[in-house]
Design a protein around this motif. Structure first.
Motif, PDB file in Angstrom:
ATOM      1  N   TYR A  46       0.800  -1.227   0.000  1.00 33.29           N
ATOM      2  CA  TYR A  46       0.000   0.000   0.000  1.00 33.29           C
ATOM      3  C   TYR A  46       0.836   1.282   0.000  1.00 33.29           C
ATOM      4  CZ  TYR A  46      -3.474  -3.507   1.129  1.00 33.29           C
ATOM      5  OH  TYR A  46      -4.267  -4.626   1.082  1.00 33.29           O
ATOM      6  N   GLU A  47       1.971   1.268   0.677  1.00 31.49           N
ATOM      7  CA  GLU A  47       2.816   2.474   0.693  1.00 31.49           C
ATOM      8  C   GLU A  47       3.328   2.793  -0.714  1.00 31.49           C
ATOM      9  OE1 GLU A  47       5.825   2.937   3.627  1.00 31.49           O
ATOM     10  OE2 GLU A  47       4.724   1.788   5.123  1.00 31.49           O
ATOM     11  N   GLU A  48       3.802   1.758  -1.404  1.00 33.70           N
ATOM     12  CA  GLU A  48       4.302   1.960  -2.766  1.00 33.70           C
ATOM     13  C   GLU A  48       3.162   2.333  -3.715  1.00 33.70           C
ATOM     14  OE1 GLU A  48       7.047  -1.207  -4.075  1.00 33.70           O
ATOM     15  OE2 GLU A  48       7.043  -1.844  -1.974  1.00 33.70           O
ATOM     16  N   ALA A  49       2.008   1.738  -3.489  1.00 31.08           N
ATOM     17  CA  ALA A  49       0.842   2.066  -4.315  1.00 31.08           C
ATOM     18  C   ALA A  49       0.469   3.537  -4.152  1.00 31.08           C
ATOM     19  CB  ALA A  49      -0.345   1.186  -3.926  1.00 31.08           C
ATOM     20  N   LEU A  50       0.538   4.017  -2.913  1.00 34.10           N
ATOM     21  CA  LEU A  50       0.196   5.424  -2.645  1.00 34.10           C
ATOM     22  C   LEU A  50       1.119   6.379  -3.384  1.00 34.10           C
ATOM     23  CD1 LEU A  50      -0.739   5.593   1.150  1.00 34.10           C
ATOM     24  CD2 LEU A  50      -2.120   6.378  -0.779  1.00 34.10           C
ATOM     25  N   ILE A  51       2.387   6.051  -3.435  1.00 31.24           N
ATOM     26  CA  ILE A  51       3.351   6.909  -4.141  1.00 31.24           C
ATOM     27  C   ILE A  51       2.936   7.075  -5.599  1.00 31.24           C
ATOM     28  CG2 ILE A  51       5.728   7.075  -4.968  1.00 31.24           C
ATOM     29  CD1 ILE A  51       6.568   5.628  -2.362  1.00 31.24           C
ATOM     30  N   ASN A  52       2.558   5.965  -6.237  1.00 30.02           N
ATOM     31  CA  ASN A  52       2.147   6.007  -7.640  1.00 30.02           C
ATOM     32  C   ASN A  52       0.789   6.693  -7.813  1.00 30.02           C
ATOM     33  OD1 ASN A  52       4.026   4.257  -9.577  1.00 30.02           O
ATOM     34  ND2 ASN A  52       4.055   3.329  -7.536  1.00 30.02           N
ATOM     35  N   TYR A  53      -0.123   6.463  -6.893  1.00 27.46           N
ATOM     36  CA  TYR A  53      -1.432   7.138  -6.972  1.00 27.46           C
ATOM     37  C   TYR A  53      -1.274   8.649  -6.847  1.00 27.46           C
ATOM     38  CZ  TYR A  53      -4.170   2.796  -6.680  1.00 27.46           C
ATOM     39  OH  TYR A  53      -4.759   1.570  -6.934  1.00 27.46           O
ATOM     40  N   GLN A  54      -0.331   9.070  -5.997  1.00 29.87           N
ATOM     41  CA  GLN A  54      -0.102  10.504  -5.810  1.00 29.87           C
ATOM     42  C   GLN A  54       0.402  11.149  -7.097  1.00 29.87           C
ATOM     43  OE1 GLN A  54      -1.050  12.317  -3.444  1.00 29.87           O
ATOM     44  NE2 GLN A  54      -1.405  10.910  -1.747  1.00 29.87           N
ATOM     45  N   VAL A  55       1.228  10.437  -7.850  1.00 35.02           N
ATOM     46  CA  VAL A  55       1.711  10.953  -9.136  1.00 35.02           C
ATOM     47  C   VAL A  55       0.535  11.146 -10.084  1.00 35.02           C
ATOM     48  CG1 VAL A  55       3.103  10.443 -11.183  1.00 35.02           C
ATOM     49  CG2 VAL A  55       3.993   9.922  -8.904  1.00 35.02           C
ATOM     50  N   GLN A  60      -4.094  14.483 -12.500  1.00 35.04           N
ATOM     51  CA  GLN A  60      -5.547  14.367 -12.674  1.00 35.04           C
ATOM     52  C   GLN A  60      -6.222  14.561 -11.313  1.00 35.04           C
ATOM     53  OE1 GLN A  60      -6.256  10.510 -14.454  1.00 35.04           O
ATOM     54  NE2 GLN A  60      -5.046  10.968 -16.259  1.00 35.04           N
ATOM     55  N   PRO A  61      -6.202  15.786 -10.800  1.00 36.46           N
ATOM     56  CA  PRO A  61      -6.682  16.040  -9.434  1.00 36.46           C
ATOM     57  C   PRO A  61      -8.154  15.731  -9.200  1.00 36.46           C
ATOM     58  CG  PRO A  61      -6.263  18.094 -10.616  1.00 36.46           C
ATOM     59  CD  PRO A  61      -5.679  17.003 -11.449  1.00 36.46           C
ATOM     60  N   SER A  62      -8.952  15.617 -10.237  1.00 36.39           N
ATOM     61  CA  SER A  62     -10.380  15.341 -10.054  1.00 36.39           C
ATOM     62  C   SER A  62     -10.742  13.892 -10.390  1.00 36.39           C
ATOM     63  CB  SER A  62     -11.220  16.288 -10.917  1.00 36.39           C
ATOM     64  OG  SER A  62     -10.898  16.139 -12.291  1.00 36.39           O
ATOM     65  N   ASN A  63      -9.730  13.035 -10.472  1.00 36.53           N
ATOM     66  CA  ASN A  63      -9.966  11.626 -10.782  1.00 36.53           C
ATOM     67  C   ASN A  63     -10.529  10.932  -9.535  1.00 36.53           C
ATOM     68  OD1 ASN A  63      -9.697   8.805 -11.265  1.00 36.53           O
ATOM     69  ND2 ASN A  63      -8.140   9.224 -12.830  1.00 36.53           N
ATOM     70  N   ASN A  64     -11.848  10.752  -9.481  1.00 34.30           N
ATOM     71  CA  ASN A  64     -12.512  10.197  -8.308  1.00 34.30           C
ATOM     72  C   ASN A  64     -12.086   8.765  -8.006  1.00 34.30           C
ATOM     73  OD1 ASN A  64     -13.992  12.522  -7.694  1.00 34.30           O
ATOM     74  ND2 ASN A  64     -15.602  11.980  -9.144  1.00 34.30           N
ATOM     75  N   TYR A  65     -11.828   8.017  -9.063  1.00 33.46           N
ATOM     76  CA  TYR A  65     -11.393   6.629  -8.861  1.00 33.46           C
ATOM     77  C   TYR A  65     -10.070   6.591  -8.088  1.00 33.46           C
ATOM     78  CZ  TYR A  65      -9.161   2.153  -9.807  1.00 33.46           C
ATOM     79  OH  TYR A  65      -8.504   0.958  -9.664  1.00 33.46           O
ATOM     80  N   VAL A  66      -9.119   7.416  -8.497  1.00 27.80           N
ATOM     81  CA  VAL A  66      -7.819   7.444  -7.844  1.00 27.80           C
ATOM     82  C   VAL A  66      -7.936   7.983  -6.415  1.00 27.80           C
ATOM     83  CG1 VAL A  66      -5.481   8.399  -7.920  1.00 27.80           C
ATOM     84  CG2 VAL A  66      -6.593   7.652 -10.020  1.00 27.80           C
TER      85      VAL A  66
END
Length: 208
Positions: A46-55, A60-66
């Protein structure tokens, strides 16, 4: 003239291709981070996933899925800390405050915090730390509701009565009256309520 026209068309075509490529590059990179993030999330990283999701969310600041995936990853990390017993009570409070009844693990978290608070309250009961016991009881009700709180309530009632009786032996009538009055809040039966009332009456007569 025709050659010049063809030359201009060629230049414009190259410029358009360059622009399209430049625009496509960030989009491709963003998509790549999203794919990577989802894969890491699926693997429990999850920590590594968060790093990529933040990018992704930066582009895409309004991407609700992300945004939802970020919320879920953060929830998983917090619950991991709880089960690893890292600042358990503090993190349980944080989890309840942040996710409430919508939390994926809310029942487990409430159960963990419930057991910890009951254990803490029993120590206060044994040591006759009535104010600490009362504060723990109030927190329990605030965070967890009245379910399973009857035991703690009974400890409060018993301790109030015990301490009030001790004050009577010392002829400290005012403090005993206050403790008997306090015990009324925690009485659960007519018999307990009557016992507290009689204590108040007895202390009040002596005060007069």
């Amino acid at each position: 003239m025709i050659k010049k026209f063809h030359f201009l068309i060629l230049i414009l075509g190259n410029l358009l291709c360059s622009y399209s490529y430049a625009v496509a590059q960030p989009e491709n990179e963003t998509y790549g981070h999203l794919i990577q993030a989802n894969s890491l999330f699926h693997d429990g990283k999850y920590e590594e996933a968060l790093i990529n999701y933040q990018v992704v969310i930066e582009n895409q600041p309004s991407n609700n899925y992300v945004l939802e995936q970020i919320r879920r990853a953060e929830e998983e990390l917090l619950y991991t800390e709880i089960t690893d017993e890292t600042n358990t009570d503090e993190n349980c409070r944080k989890y309840i405050s942040k996710y409430g009844e919508e939390g994926k693990y809310i029942l487990n978290v409430k159960n963990i915090l419930s057991q910890n608070l009951l254990s803490e309250a029993y120590k206060y009961y044994q040591n006759k730390e009535i104010n600490s016991l009362e504060n723990t009881y109030k927190e329990y009700l605030s965070l967890l509701g009245s379910v399973k709180s009857n035991e703690m309530k009974q400890w409060l009632y018993s301790l109030c009565i015990e301490m009030a009786t001790e004050e009577i032996r010392k002829k400290e009538w005012m403090s005993s009256k206050v403790l008997f009055e306090r015990s009324l809040k925690y009485s659960s039966t007519d018999l307990e309520f009557s016992e507290a009332q009689k204590g108040i009456e007895r202390a009040s007569k002596k005060i007069k």
